[in-house]
Design an enzyme around this catalytic site. Structure first.
Site, mmCIF file in Angstrom:
data_model
loop_
_atom_site.group_PDB
_atom_site.id
_atom_site.type_symbol
_atom_site.label_atom_id
_atom_site.label_comp_id
_atom_site.label_asym_id
_atom_site.label_seq_id
_atom_site.Cartn_x
_atom_site.Cartn_y
_atom_site.Cartn_z
ATOM 1 N N LYS A 27 40.778 44.103 36.073
ATOM 2 C CA LYS A 27 39.686 43.682 36.968
ATOM 3 C C LYS A 27 38.839 42.556 36.388
ATOM 4 O O LYS A 27 38.114 41.871 37.113
ATOM 5 C CB LYS A 27 38.795 44.879 37.281
ATOM 6 C CG LYS A 27 39.499 45.968 38.074
ATOM 7 C CD LYS A 27 39.515 45.652 39.560
ATOM 8 C CE LYS A 27 40.028 46.850 40.360
ATOM 9 N NZ LYS A 27 40.006 46.582 41.809
ATOM 10 N N SER A 60 47.842 49.047 34.600
ATOM 11 C CA SER A 60 46.701 48.262 35.058
ATOM 12 C C SER A 60 45.355 48.642 34.458
ATOM 13 O O SER A 60 44.427 47.839 34.494
ATOM 14 C CB SER A 60 46.625 48.303 36.581
ATOM 15 O OG SER A 60 46.640 49.636 37.033
#
Lengths: 330, 330
Positions: free
Chosen positions: B61, B314
Site C-alpha cells: 500500500k 502482499s
C-alpha cells in the site's frame, strides 16, 4: 599422511584474506540476488538490518559453502564433500553441492531443529546423526572423509568459509552506501565459531566489529580477552541459540578477530525472544534465536545505538513451536 | 459542489493508465529499494514470490499512497489528507504523509489488528475509530475531508492508487527477467477492492491475471462473472483476511479487471493458514492472512502451477497470537 589429515592441513595453511572476500562476493553475485538491507526505526534512529535469513537456505552459510565448493578441482568434486553442522552450514553445503552436482554427507546432531534436518535432507544430502553429548562430530566427519577420500568442509575453521561469510558485510556496506552515501559506523554480528564475524572483520577493516554470544556461551569473548583460545565452560546454561553452540573456536577465526580488536557482548534468552518478536512485528522476517542475538544486543542497550549501526540477522531456521515459545517471553 | 464531492468527482474522472504505473515505479525507485523476489521450490517447480510484506510499512500500500500524495499541489498538501482503511492503506498514507510533511487523518475500524492500529499511530497519523458493523467509514471520512478541505485518499477507488499498486508487478517483471530471462507466465494476486490486481493488470497487459479472494468474499469474482458490480453477500462467513474485507468494489478496478479477462478463485481459512506456515518455514517471511491468499491458491492446486508462475505476498501485518492460531491449522 591420510587424505583426511591432508585436507585439514590444507585448510589451516592458508589465511583468509580480504581479496578472497571480494572474490566470494563476485561469485555469489552471479547466482544469488543480494539479501535486503532493512531499515528498522527505533525511536527515530535507524538500525540497518541485513536479512540473511532470506537466503534460499535461510542463512548466510550459503555464502561460505558456495565459495568453498566452487574452488574444488574435478577430482575433489568427484569424491564428494563431508560436513558437520547443527543445521545452517549443513544446508549451505547441501545447497551448493546439489547445484554443482557434488555428493554431500552431513553429520548432524540428533537434537537439531526438525526444520533444519528436513531441509538438509530435502536438498539431497546424506544425513548422519550423532549424539551431541556423547560423540564427536569432528571425529565422525573426519573418519568419513578419510574413508571416502572426500573433502571435509568445516563450518568455520576454513579460509574459504570465512571469506565467503564475510561477503555479507561487503554486500551490506555497498547497499548502505548506495542508500545513505556512507557505510556502517559499527557492525554487530552473531558469533558461534566466528566464521561470520571474522569474515566481516576482513571485509570491512576500518569498521568496529562487535560480536554477540548467548549468555554463558561467551568463549570467543573470553578467548579474545585472555589472548588465547579457551573452550565454553562445562556448566554453560541452556541456550535456544542452537546455531551458536560452538564449544571451541578456531585459530583462524580467533586470530582475525583479535587483530581486528573486536569487542563483545552477551545476550539473555529473554533479550533474544524480544528481538525475534520485534523482527516479526516490524520487519516481517522470521529470525531464529542464534540469528537474532545482534539485534537483541542493540535493542537491550548492550551496544550503543549510534547512527550508522548495522547488524546481521544471520538465519531464520526455527521450528514454529520454538518460535512461539520464544516470542512469548518478549 | 462541496469540497468533498469535488474530490470524489476528480478521482473518478481519470482512468488509471499503464504510463502512470511506469511513472509510479520511477518515483518509488528514488526512495525505496525493490522488495525481494523470492523463489520457492515446490517439488522442483519454482513459485516466484514478490515479498511486498517487506515494505517499510509491511505492505504494498505504500506504493499507491506515495504515487497519490506526491501528485498533490502545494495547496492540497497544506490542507492535509483523509483516508479510511482496515490498516495497510492507513499505514501507507501515514508513511507517505509523514515523509512529505502532510497532515493525515485515518478512519480505522475499532476491531482492526492491534499491530495495524499501533503502527499507524506511530507514523504520526491522527486515528479516528469507527464501528465496522454500525457506521460507514466512507461517510465519516468524506465528512471529515469536507470539513477540513482535505483530500480524500481512497484505498482503491482512485486512479493514482491503482497505478501505484501496479508498480509491484512491473518491478516483479523486471526482477524475474533479470534472473531468468523471461517475465511471469501468469500472475496470482490477492483481491479486496481490486486496487492491486487492477494495477497489476495494467502493468503487465500480456500476462494472465488470477485474482484470489477469501471463501464467501468473492464479490469481485461474482461481479466479473455477471458483468456488473455486486456487493459481498450479507451472509459472508468470518474471514481472518481483514485486508480483503471490502464489501463493494469500484468501477475503476472492476473495469480494468473485466477488460483484462481476469480469472478468479477463492481459498479457505485452512488453505490460508497452510500458506502462512509455508512462508514462515521456507521463505522466512511473515505474511498476514490476506497477504497469503495468492500463495494459498497455488499451494492448494486451485491455480495450475505452470512454469513461470508469480504471486504477490502482499502484506505482513498480523498480530503474533492470530498468526500462531492460523498456522496451527496448517
Amino acid at each position: 599422511m591420510t587424505e583426511q589429515r591432508r585436507c585439514v592441513a590444507n585448510s589451516v595453511q592458508r589465511r583468509p584474506k580480504r581479496a578472497g572476500v571480494r572474490n566470494a562476493l563476485t561469485k555469489l553475485g552471479r547466482i544469488l540476488p543480494p539479501t535486503p538491507l532493512l531499515d528498522l526505526d527505533i525511536d527515530g534512529r535507524i538500525i540497518w538490518c541485513k536479512a540473511e535469513c532470506l537466503q534460499p537456505i535461510g542463512a548466510f552459510k550459503i555464502r561460505g559453502a558456495w565459495h568453498r565448493l566452487t574452488e574444488l578441482d574435478e577430482g575433489q568434486r568427484a569424491a564428494g564433500v563431508v560436513a558437520f553442522s547443527s543445521g545452517n552450514h549443513a544446508q549451505g553445503v547441501a545447497w551448493a553441492a546439489r547445484r554443482l552436482g557434488i555428493r554431500a554427507a552431513i553429520v548432524m546432531p540428533s537434537d537439531a531443529p526438525q526444520a533444519k534436518l528436513e531441509a538438509t535432507r530435502n536438498l539431497g544430502a546424506e544425513i548422519i546423526l550423532y549424539d551431541r553429548d556423547k560423540e564427536s562430530r569432528e571425529g565422525i566427519a573426519a573418519a568419513l572423509a578419510g574413508e571416502r577420500g572426500a573433502t571435509l568442509v568445516p563450518s568455520f575453521a576454513d579460509p574459504w568459509i570465512i571469506e565467503g561469510q564475510g561477503s555479507a558485510a561487503l554486500e551490506l556496506e555497498r547497499q548502505m552506501r548506495a542508500r545513505t552515501g556512507a557505510g556502517p559506523t559499527q557492525l554487530v554480528v552473531p558469533c558461534g565459531g566466528g566464521g561470520l564475524s571474522a569474515g566481516c572483520a576482513l571485509a570491512l577493516p576500518g569498521v568496529p566489529i562487535i560480536i554477540v554470544e548467548p549468555e554463558g556461551w561467551d568463549d570467543m569473548a573470553r578467548s579474545l580477552s585472555l589472548g588465547r583460545i579457551v573452550p565454553v565452560r562445562d556448566d554453560a546454561p541452556f541456550t535456544s541459540c542452537d546455531a551458536l553452540q560452538t564449544k571451541l573456536v578456531s585459530p583462524l577465526t580467533f586470530d582475525v578477530l583479535l587483530a581486528a580488536r573486536a569487542k563483545s557482548v552477551t545476550v539473555t534468552e529473554r533479550e533474544v525472544g524480544a528481538a525475534m518478536r520485534l523482527a516479526f512485528e516490524r520487519l516481517h522476517v522470521v529470525v531464529e534465536p542464534g540469528g537474532a542475538v545482534a539485534l537483541a544486543a542493540v535493542l537491550a542497550g548492550k551496544v550503543d545505538h549510534q547512527p550508522g549501526t548495522a547488524i546481521l540477522l544471520s538465519g531464520g531456521n526455527v521450528d514454529i513451536d520454538r518460535f512461539a515459545a520464544m516470542v512469548g517471553n518478549g
